[in-house]
Design a protein around this motif. Structure first.
Motif, mmCIF file in Angstrom:
data_model
loop_
_atom_site.group_PDB
_atom_site.id
_atom_site.type_symbol
_atom_site.label_atom_id
_atom_site.label_comp_id
_atom_site.label_asym_id
_atom_site.label_seq_id
_atom_site.Cartn_x
_atom_site.Cartn_y
_atom_site.Cartn_z
ATOM 1 N N LYS A 119 0.779 -1.231 -0.203
ATOM 2 C CA LYS A 119 -0.246 -0.069 -0.315
ATOM 3 C C LYS A 119 0.879 1.082 -0.179
ATOM 4 O O LYS A 119 0.910 2.210 0.842
ATOM 5 C CB LYS A 119 -1.084 -0.189 1.121
ATOM 6 N N ASP A 121 0.965 3.115 -2.267
ATOM 7 C CA ASP A 121 0.385 4.848 -2.928
ATOM 8 C C ASP A 121 -0.596 5.323 -1.655
ATOM 9 O O ASP A 121 -1.086 6.129 -2.018
ATOM 10 C CB ASP A 121 -0.888 3.852 -3.384
ATOM 11 N N SER A 146 2.851 -2.031 -3.767
ATOM 12 C CA SER A 146 1.580 -1.121 -4.024
ATOM 13 C C SER A 146 1.076 -3.041 -4.748
ATOM 14 O O SER A 146 1.204 -2.411 -5.786
ATOM 15 C CB SER A 146 1.095 -0.212 -5.102
ATOM 16 N N GLY A 172 -5.824 -8.319 6.684
ATOM 17 C CA GLY A 172 -6.001 -7.098 5.681
ATOM 18 C C GLY A 172 -5.415 -5.917 4.828
ATOM 19 O O GLY A 172 -4.722 -5.335 4.693
ATOM 20 N N GLY A 174 -2.927 -6.795 2.214
ATOM 21 C CA GLY A 174 -3.181 -6.943 0.899
ATOM 22 C C GLY A 174 -2.697 -8.569 0.204
ATOM 23 O O GLY A 174 -2.553 -8.643 -0.831
ATOM 24 N N LYS A 175 -2.639 -8.999 1.393
ATOM 25 C CA LYS A 175 -2.027 -11.094 0.478
ATOM 26 C C LYS A 175 -2.728 -10.972 -0.421
ATOM 27 O O LYS A 175 -1.977 -11.981 -1.009
ATOM 28 C CB LYS A 175 -1.995 -12.082 2.060
ATOM 29 N N SER A 176 -3.904 -11.652 -0.159
ATOM 30 C CA SER A 176 -5.167 -11.564 -1.588
ATOM 31 C C SER A 176 -4.827 -10.963 -2.656
ATOM 32 O O SER A 176 -4.438 -11.223 -4.155
ATOM 33 C CB SER A 176 -6.245 -11.542 -1.246
ATOM 34 N N THR A 177 -5.071 -9.892 -2.152
ATOM 35 C CA THR A 177 -4.860 -8.577 -3.481
ATOM 36 C C THR A 177 -3.497 -8.795 -4.440
ATOM 37 O O THR A 177 -3.324 -9.274 -5.309
ATOM 38 C CB THR A 177 -4.186 -7.175 -3.390
HETATM 39 P P1 GDP Z 1 -5.925 -9.741 3.395
HETATM 40 O O1 GDP Z 1 -6.406 -9.709 4.277
HETATM 41 O O2 GDP Z 1 -4.068 -9.491 3.235
HETATM 42 O O3 GDP Z 1 -5.747 -10.828 2.314
HETATM 43 O O4 GDP Z 1 -5.364 -8.850 2.182
HETATM 44 P P2 GDP Z 1 -6.736 -7.994 1.381
HETATM 45 O O5 GDP Z 1 -5.612 -8.076 -0.124
HETATM 46 O O6 GDP Z 1 -7.227 -8.683 1.649
HETATM 47 O O7 GDP Z 1 -6.635 -6.483 1.118
HETATM 48 C C1 GDP Z 1 -7.313 -5.179 2.593
HETATM 49 C C2 GDP Z 1 -7.923 -4.371 1.484
HETATM 50 O O8 GDP Z 1 -6.753 -3.411 1.333
HETATM 51 C C3 GDP Z 1 -8.166 -4.588 0.440
HETATM 52 O O9 GDP Z 1 -9.391 -3.460 0.491
HETATM 53 C C4 GDP Z 1 -7.294 -4.025 -0.485
HETATM 54 O O10 GDP Z 1 -8.216 -3.801 -1.957
HETATM 55 C C5 GDP Z 1 -6.567 -3.095 0.117
HETATM 56 N N1 GDP Z 1 -5.655 -3.287 -1.434
HETATM 57 C C6 GDP Z 1 -4.395 -4.415 -1.380
HETATM 58 N N2 GDP Z 1 -3.445 -3.858 -1.528
HETATM 59 C C7 GDP Z 1 -3.609 -2.539 -1.802
HETATM 60 C C8 GDP Z 1 -2.455 -1.681 -2.379
HETATM 61 O O11 GDP Z 1 -1.367 -1.379 -2.460
HETATM 62 N N3 GDP Z 1 -3.034 -0.450 -2.194
HETATM 63 C C9 GDP Z 1 -4.126 0.041 -2.167
HETATM 64 N N4 GDP Z 1 -4.776 1.199 -1.439
HETATM 65 N N5 GDP Z 1 -5.289 -0.909 -0.772
HETATM 66 C C10 GDP Z 1 -4.615 -2.132 -1.417
#
Ligand code: GDP
Ligand code: ZN
Length: 297
Positions: A119, A121, A146, A172, A174-177
């Motif tokens: 993140k 950004d 990001s 939260g 961003g692992k899935s992302t």
């Molecule tokens: P996980 O719980 O680690 O799998 O996290 P997710 O991939 O579900 O991401 C959690 C939130 O962070 C989601 O709303 C994503 O859209 C957001 N997110 C993930 N990567 C980024 C990023 O690089 N920049 C921003 N601004 N948001 C992100």
């Protein structure tokens, strides 16, 4: 039938999914356990034979396991090269204390760690440099990117190339992302799209190797670390802070724990800005945790 080489990427209900770099075969490991007492693990490099090349998916039989480089039990997996500790710059803001525990846990398992801050950004360049700076001398590489912006991931792709990496971090961050950005394309190619879509946040997931390019694999493991440090004596914690290294033999006491001892060279280095204050404070916090725990139990 000649033996082929592949990698177990998933284990489910007595079947193993074996990936040979091209295709996935649904395999049994009949005989292997009975004859050799070996239980295959996700991540194992195996020899297998095809028993049905017409069915979808194709089927096979694992006939041998190659020697393991290492073996973990949380997650249950073999041949792990490194741990990617993922935190976010913001939303959620990183708990540096928790972050240190991830790094210590990786070190305990003799796995190199790579610290990844996602993140990028959401924060200014100054904020990025400040956080990355805290870990400059921690002994592990620090990446900032990001996950939503594929063009920021070149360094990440380079560091995972040809390796099997555990991806871990709090929820939260961003692992899935990140997985969807990095593994998305490959998974579609291997016909795994449905699995990607059905990836639920709170569903129980089995350990699985996700392909992230040629011979690069990620294992998504939220529960890699425990909240408590286990198996470390308070007095040994300092060994997990490589940045203390240059000052250790300059403390007045040879057994100095760099807490409140007089003439502690580590504390002096912190005061002089040579060791990051945050790392030092986390060291002391964890040190006291470990020490107090010992007193209680
Ligand atoms: P996980 O719980 O680690 O799998 O996290 P997710 O991939 O579900 O991401 C959690 C939130 O962070 C989601 O709303 C994503 O859209 C957001 N997110 C993930 N990567 C980024 C990023 O690089 N920049 C921003 N601004 N948001 C992100
Ligand atoms: Zn000291």
């Amino acid at each position: 039938m000649t033996g082929r080489h592949g990698r177990i990427i998933k284990s489910l209900a007595g079947f193993y999914e074996v990936f040979d770099g091209q295709e996935i075969y649904r395999c049994r490991a009949r005989g292997l356990f009975r004859a050799q007492g070996k239980k295959p693990l996700v991540g194992d490099r195996v020899v297998f034979e095809i028993t049905d090349s017409v069915s979808i998916p194709k089927e096979g039989n694992v006939t041998d396991l190659l020697e393991r480089k290492n073996e973990l039990n949380r997650p249950d997996a073999a041949n792990i090269d490194q741990v990617l500790v993922l935190f976010a710059f913001r939303d959620p803001s990183p708990s540096l204390n928790m972050l240190d525990r991830f790094l210590i846990h990786a070190a305990q398992l003799s796995l190199p760690a790579v610290l990844c801050f996602n993140k990028a950004d959401l924060v200014s360049r100054e904020e990025r440099e400040k956080l990355a700076g805290i870990y400059r001398d921690s002994g592990c590489p620090v990446l900032c990117f990001s996950a939503k912006d594929a063009s920021s991931l070149a360094g990440f792709l380079e560091i995972i190339h040809g390796k099997t990496s555990i991806l871990t971090g709090p929820s939260g961050v961003g692992k899935s992302t990140l997985i969807n950005t990095v593994c998305g394309q490959t998974r579609m190619e291997t016909g795994e799209l449905s699995r990607k879509i059905s990836r639920g946040r709170n569903t129980t997931r089995h350990t699985e190797l996700l392909t992230a390019g040629e011979d690069s694999y990620l294992i998504d493991t939220p529960g890699f670390t425990s909240l408590y440090l286990e198996g470390i004596e308070a007095g040994d914690l300092k060994a997990y802070y490589p940045e203390f290294g240059p000052y250790l033999d300059k403390c007045r006491f040879s057994g100095c724990l760099h807490d409140r001892e007089p003439d502690c060279a580590v504390r002096t280095a912190v005061e002089e800005g040579l060791i990051s204050v945050e790392r030092y404070e986390n060291y002391r916090m964890l040190y006291h945790d470990l020490k107090d725990r010992k007193r209680i139990y």
